[in-house]
Design an enzyme around this catalytic site. Structure first.
Site, short mmCIF file in Angstrom:
data_model
loop_
_atom_site.label_atom_id
_atom_site.label_comp_id
_atom_site.label_asym_id
_atom_site.label_seq_id
_atom_site.Cartn_x
_atom_site.Cartn_y
_atom_site.Cartn_z
N PRO A 11 63.48 -15.75 81.75
CA PRO A 11 63.26 -15.08 83.03
C PRO A 11 64.36 -14.06 83.36
O PRO A 11 65.54 -14.30 83.12
CB PRO A 11 63.26 -16.22 84.05
CG PRO A 11 63.92 -17.36 83.37
CD PRO A 11 63.60 -17.21 81.91
N ASN A 12 63.91 -12.95 83.92
CA ASN A 12 64.76 -11.86 84.42
C ASN A 12 65.41 -11.02 83.33
O ASN A 12 66.05 -10.01 83.63
CB ASN A 12 65.86 -12.40 85.36
CG ASN A 12 65.27 -13.03 86.61
OD1 ASN A 12 64.50 -12.37 87.30
ND2 ASN A 12 65.59 -14.27 86.89
N ARG A 19 69.90 -5.20 85.81
CA ARG A 19 70.20 -6.44 86.51
C ARG A 19 71.69 -6.77 86.36
O ARG A 19 72.16 -6.97 85.24
CB ARG A 19 69.36 -7.54 85.86
CG ARG A 19 69.75 -8.92 86.25
CD ARG A 19 69.21 -9.93 85.24
NE ARG A 19 69.47 -11.26 85.73
CZ ARG A 19 69.51 -12.33 84.98
NH1 ARG A 19 69.28 -12.25 83.69
NH2 ARG A 19 69.76 -13.50 85.51
N TYR A 24 75.74 -8.50 82.68
CA TYR A 24 74.82 -8.50 81.54
C TYR A 24 74.81 -7.20 80.74
O TYR A 24 74.08 -7.09 79.74
CB TYR A 24 73.40 -8.85 82.02
CG TYR A 24 73.32 -10.22 82.65
CD1 TYR A 24 73.55 -11.36 81.91
CD2 TYR A 24 73.03 -10.36 84.01
CE1 TYR A 24 73.50 -12.62 82.48
CE2 TYR A 24 72.97 -11.62 84.60
CZ TYR A 24 73.21 -12.74 83.83
OH TYR A 24 73.15 -13.99 84.40
N ASN A 76 67.16 -17.17 74.46
CA ASN A 76 67.94 -17.10 75.69
C ASN A 76 67.02 -17.59 76.81
O ASN A 76 66.18 -16.82 77.31
CB ASN A 76 68.42 -15.67 75.97
CG ASN A 76 69.30 -15.63 77.21
OD1 ASN A 76 69.36 -16.59 77.99
ND2 ASN A 76 70.00 -14.52 77.40
N ALA A 79 67.84 -18.81 83.30
CA ALA A 79 68.13 -19.90 84.25
C ALA A 79 67.41 -21.20 83.89
O ALA A 79 67.85 -22.29 84.31
CB ALA A 79 67.78 -19.47 85.66
N GLU A 100 70.55 -21.38 70.78
CA GLU A 100 70.56 -21.01 72.20
C GLU A 100 71.61 -19.92 72.41
O GLU A 100 72.75 -20.08 71.98
CB GLU A 100 70.90 -22.24 73.03
CG GLU A 100 71.05 -21.97 74.51
CD GLU A 100 71.58 -23.19 75.27
OE1 GLU A 100 71.44 -24.34 74.77
OE2 GLU A 100 72.14 -22.98 76.36
N HIS A 102 73.45 -16.94 75.11
CA HIS A 102 73.66 -16.41 76.45
C HIS A 102 74.55 -15.19 76.37
O HIS A 102 75.57 -15.21 75.66
CB HIS A 102 74.31 -17.46 77.36
CG HIS A 102 73.46 -18.68 77.52
ND1 HIS A 102 72.35 -18.69 78.31
CD2 HIS A 102 73.55 -19.90 76.95
CE1 HIS A 102 71.77 -19.89 78.23
NE2 HIS A 102 72.48 -20.64 77.41
N ARG A 109 81.28 -19.57 84.66
CA ARG A 109 80.58 -19.17 85.88
C ARG A 109 80.34 -20.39 86.78
O ARG A 109 81.03 -21.38 86.67
CB ARG A 109 79.28 -18.44 85.49
CG ARG A 109 79.54 -17.19 84.66
CD ARG A 109 78.25 -16.47 84.28
NE ARG A 109 77.54 -15.98 85.45
CZ ARG A 109 76.29 -15.52 85.43
NH1 ARG A 109 75.62 -15.50 84.28
NH2 ARG A 109 75.71 -15.09 86.52
#
Ligand code: DQA
Length: 154
Positions: A11-12, A19, A24, A76, A79, A100, A102, A109
């Site tokens: 998502p996103n 964004r 990012y 990825n 969230a 995985e 990121h 964070r």
């Protein structure tokens, strides 16, 4: 032989480039996928790149990849990393070797980003190296598949 691999963005990530660029970066998703396609040629992999904002669509993409015989997944989960037992189960259920990735360092964070439901069913995780997280994830996955195939034929 070339390894068919799914690169899946959650998502996103369709908004990459616009964004929160301070977190990012400014590369768009299309540009990132293009870079990964170039990297794949050098590694002897064939990529399908997909993005979805919904959990169900991501599960469908993982199941489709397994059904068509893809050998692994660079994922990825955005969230959903921190919330989704269903995505964890899709990876465990299909048995697709998964890295995985990121873009940001999730451990530097907010604390809600420190837990991953995906990591326990992944062969590895790369976090915080920007776009290179994907590139290195792909390299790691291909190295894993090479090792796996060697052991099968040994
Ligand atoms: C992310 C990190 C997640 O915590 C976040 O929700 C994202 C992107 C990353 O690539 O750094 O959407 O997966």
């Amino acid at each position: 032989m070339a390894w068919p691999i799914l690169v899946l963005h959650g998502p996103n990530l369709n908004w990459l480039g616009q964004r929160e660029p301070e977190i990012y970066g400014s590369l768009t998703l299309a540009e990132l996928n293009e870079q990964l396609q170039t990297e794949a040629v050098a590694l002897g992999a064939v990529l399908t790149c997909e993005q979805a904002n919904g959990e169900g669509a991501l599960i469908d993409a993982i199941q489709r990849a397994a059904t068509r015989g893809d050998r692994g997944l660079v994922f990825n989960p955005g969230a959903y990393t921190h919330t989704s037992i269903a995505l964890r189960d899709a990876i465990a259920g299909t048995g697709l070797p998964t890295v995985e990735v990121h873009i940001s360092n999730v451990y530097a964070r907010e604390s809600f980003r420190h837990h991953s439901y995906i990591a326990p069913v992944a062969i590895g995780q790369i976090s915080g190296l920007g776009i290179d997280s994907y590139r290195l994830g792909l390299q790691g996955l291909v190295a894993y598949l090479q090792r796996y195939d060697r052991n099968q034929t040994a």
